[in-house]
Design an enzyme around this catalytic site. Structure first.
Site, PDB file in Angstrom:
ATOM      1  N   HIS A 145      21.989  53.931  58.110  1.00  0.00           N
ATOM      2  CA  HIS A 145      21.412  54.699  59.221  1.00  0.00           C
ATOM      3  C   HIS A 145      19.882  54.784  59.083  1.00  0.00           C
ATOM      4  O   HIS A 145      19.318  55.874  58.940  1.00  0.00           O
ATOM      5  CB  HIS A 145      22.034  56.102  59.194  1.00  0.00           C
ATOM      6  N   GLU A 249      20.124  50.746  63.297  1.00  0.00           N
ATOM      7  CA  GLU A 249      21.105  50.977  62.236  1.00  0.00           C
ATOM      8  C   GLU A 249      22.074  49.808  62.110  1.00  0.00           C
ATOM      9  O   GLU A 249      22.814  49.501  63.038  1.00  0.00           O
ATOM     10  CB  GLU A 249      21.867  52.271  62.537  1.00  0.00           C
TER      11      GLU A 249
HETATM   12  O1  TA6 Z   1      22.605  57.253  65.137  1.00  0.00           O
HETATM   13  C1  TA6 Z   1      23.601  57.466  66.008  1.00  0.00           C
HETATM   14  C2  TA6 Z   1      24.221  58.844  65.838  1.00  0.00           C
HETATM   15  O2  TA6 Z   1      25.619  58.717  65.794  1.00  0.00           O
HETATM   16  C3  TA6 Z   1      23.763  59.739  66.986  1.00  0.00           C
HETATM   17  O3  TA6 Z   1      24.808  59.909  67.933  1.00  0.00           O
HETATM   18  C4  TA6 Z   1      23.365  61.043  66.300  1.00  0.00           C
HETATM   19  O4  TA6 Z   1      24.499  61.864  66.150  1.00  0.00           O
HETATM   20  C5  TA6 Z   1      22.839  60.503  64.969  1.00  0.00           C
HETATM   21  O5  TA6 Z   1      23.803  59.516  64.607  1.00  0.00           O
HETATM   22  C6  TA6 Z   1      22.587  61.538  63.909  1.00  0.00           C
HETATM   23  O6  TA6 Z   1      23.804  62.116  63.477  1.00  0.00           O
HETATM   24  P1  TA6 Z   1      23.709  63.311  62.373  1.00  0.00           P
HETATM   25  O7  TA6 Z   1      25.137  63.611  62.019  1.00  0.00           O
HETATM   26  O8  TA6 Z   1      22.916  62.769  61.216  1.00  0.00           O
HETATM   27  O9  TA6 Z   1      22.978  64.432  63.051  1.00  0.00           O
END
Ligand code: TA6
Length: 274
Positions: A145, A249
């Protein structure tokens, strides 16, 4: 106990990895920070680190068995190979996570995650091996991520998606075909691109820097920026942080990966400063 380790290539080229989530929290190349880390991120293990390269396993997105994005990014990993300078000058380290009562209570499988971080003069490679150490098959999704730092989101262009199908979590649409050669982020974007068969490379460019992201065995790419409202809604994210980051990501998320007993998936991404 130090909660993070640093790879030093030179005085202005280094990377820092936090043992919580084996999260790369900093990558400095030529004296410049390449990753975004929220100034409000928790760093004490109370919540996933908001920035750098959090590891998503065994589930990308909301999860019926536990917290969103799984437990890998909210677990304390062990260093199994201290920072080592290779003959070609690269510096590497290896961290590991294996199942324990906590993970088995959520997801009753035995696994071994081995994460190798390699810092080069102009690149950072992160390789994850997922091994099924149990006797039953299991399936999972996995993703790196990565929060890229950008000087100004309005001057950032991301390419490598042309013609790819994606699901748009903001618009609620699926099977959309990307028509743009270069994507400019100008709103809340949250898309899962299925790149299978596409060139596995993305250029993240601003007037100051050009980064090339290439991937092995991570056929999908998620593109995310929370923009104004969602940035303000996250307690660990600077309200204006969306102006200085874009998440590109590398993931295996569109289909669940099945590993039979004893099998390993090896996946990796490389980011090069051009
Ligand atoms: O990066 C995509 C994602 O799934 C977004 O939908 C957002 O939720 C992000 O990840 C961050 O998620 P988190 O659980 O770290 O707040």
């Amino acid at each position: 106990m130090a909660n993070s380790i640093t790879l030093d290539w030179s005085e202005n080229c280094s990377a820092t990895i936090h043992l919580y989530g084996a999260t790369v929290t900093s990558w400095i190349n030529n004296g410049k920070e390449q990753l975004f880390l929220s100034s409000k991120s928790k760093m004490d293990g109370s919540k996933a680190i908001r920035g750098g390269i959090p590891l998503v396993f065994p589930n990308f997105g909301p999860w019926e068995h536990g917290p969103q994005h799984g437990f890998a990014r909210i677990s304390w990993w062990k260093i199994i190979e201290q920072p080592t300078k290779m003959s070609n000058g690269d510096v590497t380290t290896v961290l590991q996570l294996t199942d324990d009562d906590k993970t088995r209570n959520m997801w009753n499988h035995q696994f071994l995650l081995t994460y190798k971080v390699t810092l080069g003069e102009n690149n950072l490679t992160t390789k994850l091996e997922v091994t099924n150490t149990g006797s039953e098959q299991f399936d999972f999704t996995v993703l790196l991520h990565t929060y890229f730092r950008v000087s100004d989101i309005n001057s950032c262009k991301v390419s490598g998606f042309l013609g790819c199908n994606y699901s748009d979590k903001v618009e609620g649409t699926d099977n959309v075909s990307e028509a743009s050669k270069e994507i400019v982020i100008d709103r809340n974007i949250d898309r899962v691109y299925r790149l299978a068969g596409q060139p596995d490379g993305h250029l993240i460019s601003t007037p100051e820097t050009k980064l090339m992201l290439t991937k092995i065995n991570l056929p999908d790419t998620v593109l995310w920026n929370p923009w104004t409202e969602k940035a303000a809604a996250m307690s660990d994210f600077d309200d204006l942080g969306y102006l200085n980051m874009v998440c590109v990501e590398s993931g295996y998320v569109s289909q669940r990966k099945i590993l039979h007993a004893g099998e390993t998936l090896t996946c990796s991404q490389n980011i090069t400063v051009l």
